[in-house]
Design a protein around this motif. Structure first.
Motif, short mmCIF file in Angstrom:
data_model
loop_
_atom_site.label_atom_id
_atom_site.label_comp_id
_atom_site.label_asym_id
_atom_site.label_seq_id
_atom_site.Cartn_x
_atom_site.Cartn_y
_atom_site.Cartn_z
N ARG B 54 0.77 -1.25 0.01
CA ARG B 54 0.33 -0.05 -0.01
C ARG B 54 0.82 1.28 -0.15
N ALA B 55 0.34 2.33 -0.40
CA ALA B 55 0.97 3.67 -0.68
C ALA B 55 1.56 3.76 0.69
N PRO B 56 2.81 4.55 0.71
CA PRO B 56 3.27 5.08 2.06
C PRO B 56 2.82 6.47 2.33
N ILE B 62 4.39 6.81 -8.68
CA ILE B 62 5.04 5.72 -8.61
C ILE B 62 5.99 5.63 -10.08
N LEU B 63 7.65 5.41 -9.80
CA LEU B 63 8.35 5.77 -10.89
C LEU B 63 8.53 4.31 -11.21
N CYS B 64 8.93 3.54 -10.30
CA CYS B 64 9.05 2.06 -11.02
C CYS B 64 8.56 1.11 -9.95
N ILE B 65 8.24 -0.21 -10.21
CA ILE B 65 8.07 -1.23 -9.33
C ILE B 65 8.81 -2.44 -9.35
N GLU B 66 9.42 -3.01 -8.44
CA GLU B 66 10.34 -4.34 -8.82
C GLU B 66 9.69 -5.47 -8.11
N THR B 67 9.40 -6.52 -8.55
CA THR B 67 8.72 -7.44 -7.92
C THR B 67 9.51 -8.79 -7.81
N VAL B 76 5.40 -17.99 -3.27
CA VAL B 76 4.57 -16.95 -3.93
C VAL B 76 4.14 -17.16 -5.27
N VAL B 77 3.09 -16.88 -5.75
CA VAL B 77 2.39 -17.24 -7.08
C VAL B 77 2.89 -16.03 -7.85
N ALA B 78 2.41 -14.82 -7.52
CA ALA B 78 2.29 -13.79 -8.55
C ALA B 78 2.35 -12.55 -7.69
N ALA B 79 2.90 -11.29 -8.55
CA ALA B 79 2.95 -10.04 -7.91
C ALA B 79 2.28 -9.12 -8.91
N ALA B 137 5.45 -9.33 0.34
CA ALA B 137 5.27 -8.10 0.07
C ALA B 137 5.99 -6.93 0.73
N GLU B 138 6.93 -7.46 1.56
CA GLU B 138 7.92 -6.54 2.32
C GLU B 138 9.16 -6.18 1.31
N LEU B 139 9.26 -7.22 0.40
CA LEU B 139 10.35 -7.30 -0.47
C LEU B 139 10.04 -6.65 -1.85
N VAL B 140 8.84 -6.19 -2.29
CA VAL B 140 8.23 -5.54 -3.25
C VAL B 140 9.22 -3.99 -3.21
N PHE B 141 9.71 -3.59 -4.23
CA PHE B 141 10.47 -2.44 -4.31
C PHE B 141 9.47 -1.52 -5.09
N VAL B 142 9.14 -0.28 -4.66
CA VAL B 142 8.48 0.73 -5.09
C VAL B 142 9.30 2.11 -5.15
#
Ligand SMILES: Cc1cc2nc3c(=O)[nH]c(=O)nc-3n(C[C@H](O)[C@H](O)[C@H](O)COP(=O)(O)OP(=O)(O)OC[C@H]3O[C@@H](n4cnc5c(N)ncnc54)[C@H](O)[C@@H]3O)c2cc1C
Lengths: 287, 799
Positions: B54-56, B62-67, B76-79, B137-142
């Motif tokens: 969720r947005a902090p 959002i410039l980029c999202i790395e999953t 984990v099945v999908a992000a 989710a903690e490892l998703v980089f936004v």
């Protein structure tokens, strides 16, 4: 809200618990879990290992001696509250415990856990400081005793080292005739106090022979109001004295800034609270 | 063989006349014993779980999202991010065509490029368990760029305000006026004019069971099944059809047991839509249960408002005019599908509703803010209007020098003015009984003695207050309101009644129950029509696959509308059965009646029990003398034709003590006299009032979503967001005046919001009454210790 992964060990003896704590960098004791489990699920605490002491035999003892009441690390708030002998020996504890949370939480939460945790708004640390309790800490290196008045250093900060366990709290038995002083302001019954006073007063032959008073909730750690005691000692209780003492309480606290109230408001609340609980305690003492 | 019903059902019938019987709610036992089945109790084979990133920030790009790292995690099945989901799911577009000038940005299920409130969903991480999903989710980089935000109403309003959403250059989402353009005449000729500013903190519904959903897209059958903790399954079917481009007929929405809703489960949420879309994407069942922190930051918020009000009165205390401005905080997006304007509109329109107010003008503005969207919450705007009105009445009474109860009495409205179809603010009312309610209330509270006691205690520095709140509640709100707004919402309530061959009845209703006990009351009503034990009526609800089309639960409609639909179905069912029986017994149908589940003819008991009638019609139709088998299933739907809603009314009073040194409030006693027309089950009705009052007390004393200046939610736990608890609640004395509505044969009006509408106003006026000797007043709700001490200390400093 699921906690991060951690390893779990169910300690079988005190030695087992202590050696596990000594051998793991980031281990933490689980007592009643009423503070810890919430912190884990909010991921405010992310320990590597949780050492559950709930199944260690013999840690749930309350020993009532002539001079001291000794409370083991698995004594629940509810167990202490239900012990007439204990609350007779420690009337302040008897008066304060009903303010600690709600029955369901008191059934699990431990008094030592509350002391070890050092929540600034908790009642038991304030009582321990007021009564001059002694806390016994143990590790594989041995045991040491720390005065409660030294133990609480700041917000959740205590003298306990991470590998140490609080294995006993020793409270001096109240002298005959000593009266508890306790009241607090909380949003709802059973909530942590936003501010409170805990103490004990002993009127002997018409004059105040002993008086210890602690302010808590608004301070980073329980604050022993030594100057208030100095004003009181040797004097006969009377309404004018109570007014002076209440003003002294308001002058001596250092309330933290909080969204709930300004320091100025806190002082006003302290003055009113002190008036009321000192009146209650001293009138009672006159009887 | 004919089974006598008494052989199978012990005749434990509690009453012979069901309407008005205080019948205990048997179905509550199951819930209390933990045998309920909530969404989270349901598990499907192959089900996956979602944790959202969720947005902090209050506002960000959002410039980029790395999953990649998250996808490496076990289980984990999908992000999935917003761009990916946009391929199969449309954003909510919430701009009802009937609300002029309404403007809200589209809200995608997962933010794309821009996010507009802290807590907005950004990435859905899908895994074998919720814990695994949270770890990943903690490892998703936004990579975020924080953007300027406008959070408070004042900020959103200011000329230099940052735009809440980049598609707009200001933040005004709604601007509307009720009543006259100009009311200055009334004020110029007044003996007294009083004026006050008001503020209401943001709140949220805090349901015991949080929101939750399981979505199962079956790629083989191309069907979607959804289990959702919700108030309105039919609405949600249409929503999912529209967002995912599916035929409504291919979707089934089920609301199993629901643990509290209070309006917040009336809406379509981005995160729940995302769960459905993810199931469609992956072809697997997906569970998403909102946790408590997510509840606080993303459930519908409500009530945030500022207002100013002026009231003109003559020298005797008659109201000559009201002039008000209400500014309402909408949050980042209009809540789908009903929008966020309802609260603002009712907060303005309902000001002065119980009174003849002379000239009326109320202007309302709704503001976008970088905060969670606001939506319906028990009472929708009415608690705000009531609190403003009642405080103004007290101020005016003080200015005139008359007793506040008397001020109310002389100004009450009982009907519309002759020749008008609505009040000046556009309210359509049938008939109000406020006079009678007040008289009963004053007697119950022993008003004179209370006032004498109050005066005596003031001498000792003890400050007690007595507060009143009169209210008008719009209940059973129907198509007359939603249709013109252009909202595709069925607002009628339906009942499909079936006589089973064994003589038991099945009622499939569009009405839903989130803990109110509505279904029990409907069953009681039906049982009463045939004079049978309530356990012979089986209720089915909350399932688009099994119930007739209709609304669900909002605006106190269960009994007012659903009860009338059920009553009508019973009457038609009975008429059909009487036709048959009349043939058998050789008499007129009008000579027949039901007693104890058996048809009574001219010669008394006929042996034609419901079981016999069921068997006759289903198994031996050839034995029916007329040869006509009546329909064994009857469907009725009800909506009052000439009224947009059914108005109920009542008066609250509270007695409390304010501690001027500690800043605390102790509630001493509470009274309410309510008129909800016909009362079917007084136990349920009284507890609706009590529960609503407790929630209203929560609003008045404790509850507030506190945001920091930069739009961070600061008190998102139940330790910090304080809700009322039993220990602090006073005794609540409930009584009734009964004025049945003429809109239905049953005569029931709604009661679900009556408590919540009045309590904040009653507590507000009581606190201000208590503080009056100190020349202090509170204006901003909730009336926390801090706000009370601020008021008291400010007044002392003035002295
Ligand atoms: C809703 C709610 C309301 C509450 N209200 C109050 C209140 O009004 N007043 C109040 O005082 N408390 C309140 N509490 C807290 C409660 O009293 C806790 O039980 C107590 O603070 C901690 O005791 P515990 O046994 O649960 O400890 P745990 O939660 O198991 O542990 C707390 C912390 O102390 C450490 N710890 C515990 N025991 C030991 C030990 N023997 N040696 C070393 N470290 C140890 C743990 O490692 C952990 O860090 C409330 C709790 C809840 C859930």
């Amino acid at each position: 809200m699921k906690s991060a992964n951690f390893a779990y060990i169910r300690a079988t003896s005190l030695d087992h618990a202590l050696s596990t704590l000594a051998n793991t960098e980031d281990a933490i004791v689980l007592a009643g879990g009423q503070s810890l489990v919430a912190a884990l699920n909010l991921r405010l605490q992310v320990p590597e290992l949780v050492v559950d002491i709930n199944h260690v035999p013999g840690l749930d003892q309350i020993e009532i001696g002539d001079d001291e009441v000794r409370i083991g690390p698995l004594v629940r708030h509810a167990q202490l509250m239900a012990s007439d002998e204990a609350t007779k020996a420690l009337p302040l504890i008897g008066k304060a415990l009903p303010h600690v949370a709600h029955p369901a939480i008191r059934n699990r939460g431990t008094t030592c856990g509350s002391l070890a945790y050092g929540d600034p708004a908790a009642e038991m640390p304030a009582c321990a400081v007021a009564l001059g309790a002694t806390l016994v800490l143990a590790s594989t290196d041995g045991t040491r005793e720390v005065a409660a008045r030294e133990f609480f250093e700041g917000l959740y900060e205590t003298q306990r080292a991470p590998h140490e366990m609080l294995i006993e709290a020793r409270f001096p038995v109240a002298p005959k005739g000593a009266r508890p002083v306790f009241d607090e302001v909380a949003a709802r019954r059973g909530d942590f106090a936003t501010l409170g006073l805990a103490g004990q007063i002993h009127v002997d032959s018409g004059v105040i022979a002993a008086f210890d008073l602690v302010a808590f909730g608004s301070e980073p750690a329980p604050l022993l109001l030594e100057n208030v005691a100095d004003i009181a000692l040797g004097k006969a209780p009377n309404p004018g004295l109570i007014t002076d003492l209440s003003q002294a309480v308001a002058d001596q606290v250092h309330p933290m800034e909080s969204p709930l109230a300004t320091p100025q408001m806190r002082r006003r609340q302290y003055r009113a609270l002190a008036e009321r609980c000192l009146h209650a305690a001293m009138e009672f003492a006159d009887v | 063989m004919l089974l006598k019903p008494c052989a199978r059902w012990p005749m434990n019938k509690l009453v012979s006349k069901a309407v008005g019987a205080p019948m205990p709610r048997e179905s509550a036992r199951l819930l209390v014993e933990g045998r309920g089945s909530y969404v989270d109790d349901i598990a499907l084979p192959g089900m996956l779980h979602i944790a959202f990133v969720r947005a902090p920030f209050a506002h960000g790009r959002i410039l980029c999202i790395e999953t990649a790292d998250a996808l490496q995690m076990p289980g984990v099945v999908a992000a999935i991010d917003g761009k990916e989901l946009a391929e199969i799911c449309a954003p909510f577009d919430t701009n009802p065509p009937g609300v002029p000038g309404h403007a809200s940005a589209p809200q995608p299920p997962l933010a794309i490029e821009e996010s507009c409130f802290q807590g907005e969903t950004v990435v859905a991480v899908v895994a074998e368990s919720r814990a695994a999903a949270e770890d990943a989710a903690e490892l998703v980089f936004v990579d975020w760029e924080e953007l300027p935000a406008a959070c408070s109403i004042a900020e959103a309003q200011s000329d230099s305000a940052a735009a809440v959403h980049s598609s707009f250059d200001n933040n005004l989402s709604l601007h509307h006026r009720f009543g006259a353009e100009d009311v200055s005449d009334a004020f110029e000729n007044a003996a007294h004019v009083v004026e006050e500013s008001f503020a209401f903190g943001r709140q949220t519904g805090v349901t015991l069971e949080p929101r939750g959903i399981i979505a199962h897209w079956d790629p083989r059958a191309e069907e979607l099944e959804v289990w959702q903790s919700h108030q309105v399954p039919w609405q949600m079917r249409e929503v999912y059809a529209a967002q995912l481009g599916l035929s409504p007929q291919s979707i089934r929405v089920v609301a199993p047991d629901v643990g509290g809703a209070f309006g917040l489960k009336l809406h379509a949420y981005a995160d729940e839509l995302a769960a459905v879309a993810v199931s469609k994407r992956l072809g697997r069942p997906i569970k998403y249960i909102v946790d408590r922190l997510e509840s606080f930051t993303s459930d519908a918020h409500a009530r945030e408002a500022k207002a100013t009000c002026r009231m003109a009165v003559d020298s005797e205390g008659h109201i000559l005019g009201i002039d008000a401005v209400v500014d309402s905080g909408f949050g980042a997006y209009a809540m789908h599908p009903r929008g966020s304007f309802g609260e603002a509109m009712q907060a303005a329109q309902m000001i002065g509703a119980p009174y003849k107010v002379g000239a009326f003008r109320a202007e309302v503005r709704g503001w976008r803010q970088n905060k969670a969207p606001s939506g319906a919450y028990r009472g929708v705007g009415q608690p705000i209007a009531c609190a403003i009105t009642e405080d103004m009445i007290d101020l005016a009474a003080r200015a005139v020098g008359i007793d506040p109860a008397e001020m109310r009495r002389i100004n009450y409205r009982s009907t519309l003015d002759e020749g008008t179809r609505a009040t000046q603010s556009g309210l359509v009312i049938e008939e109000l009984s406020l006079d009678a309610c007040l008289a009963k209330l004053m007697e119950a509270m022993d008003y004179k003695t209370l006032r004498a006691g109050q005066a005596a205690l003031r001498e000792n520095g003890i400050y007690r207050g007595i507060g009143f709140a009169s209210f008008v509640e719009l209940t059973g709100v129907g198509a007359g309101l939603y249709g013109p707004l252009g909202l595709p919402l069925a607002a009628n309530e339906s009942c499909r009644l079936t006589l089973q061959p064994d003589g038991s009845l099945t009622c499939a209703t569009s009405v839903t129950d989130q803990g109110q006990g509505t279904l029990s009351a409907l069953g009681q009503l039906i049982a009463g029509e045939f004079d049978i034990a309530p356990n012979m009526v089986r209720m089915i609800s909350g399932d688009t696959g099994r119930t007739p089309y209709g609304g669900g639960a909002w605006a106190s409609r269960g009994m007012a509308l659903g009860g009338e639909a059920a009553r009508r179905a019973c009457v038609r069912m009975r008429d059909g059965l009487f036709e048959v029986a009349a043939g058998v017994l050789q008499c007129e149908p009008s000579a027949l009646a039901f007693d104890n589940g058996e048809i009574i003819g001219l010669k008394g008991p006929s042996g034609l029990t419901l079981a016999e009638m069921g068997a006759l019609c289903h198994y031996r139709p050839y034995d029916i003398p007329t040869g006509q088998v009546p329909p064994m299933t009857i469907e009725e739907s009800f909506l009052p034709l000439n009224l947009p809603y059914i108005t109920s009314n009542g008066v609250h009073a509270v007695h409390l003590e304010v501690d001027s040194e500690l800043g605390t409030v102790e509630l001493l006693d509470y009274w309410v006299v309510d008129d909800c027309g016909t009362v079917v089950n007084p136990l349920l009705v009284d507890e609706q009032l009590r529960g609503g009052i407790v929630q209203g007390i929560g609003a008045a004393l404790y509850e507030e979503c506190v945001y920091s200046e930069d739009g961070q939610f600061t008190n998102g736990t139940l330790a910090d967001y304080v809700v009322p608890m039993a220990g602090e609640m006073p005794a609540i004395h409930v009584d009734h005046i009964t004025t049945p509505t003429r809109a239905s044969g049953l005569g029931a009006k709604g009661v679900g919001e009556a408590g919540t509408v009045g309590a904040p106003g009653a507590v507000r006026t009581a606190i201000n009454d208590a503080l009056s000797p100190l020349a202090a007043r509170v204006a901003k709700q909730p009336f926390t210790t801090r706000r009370i001490l601020e008021a008291v200390m400010a007044a002392e400093n003035l002295e």
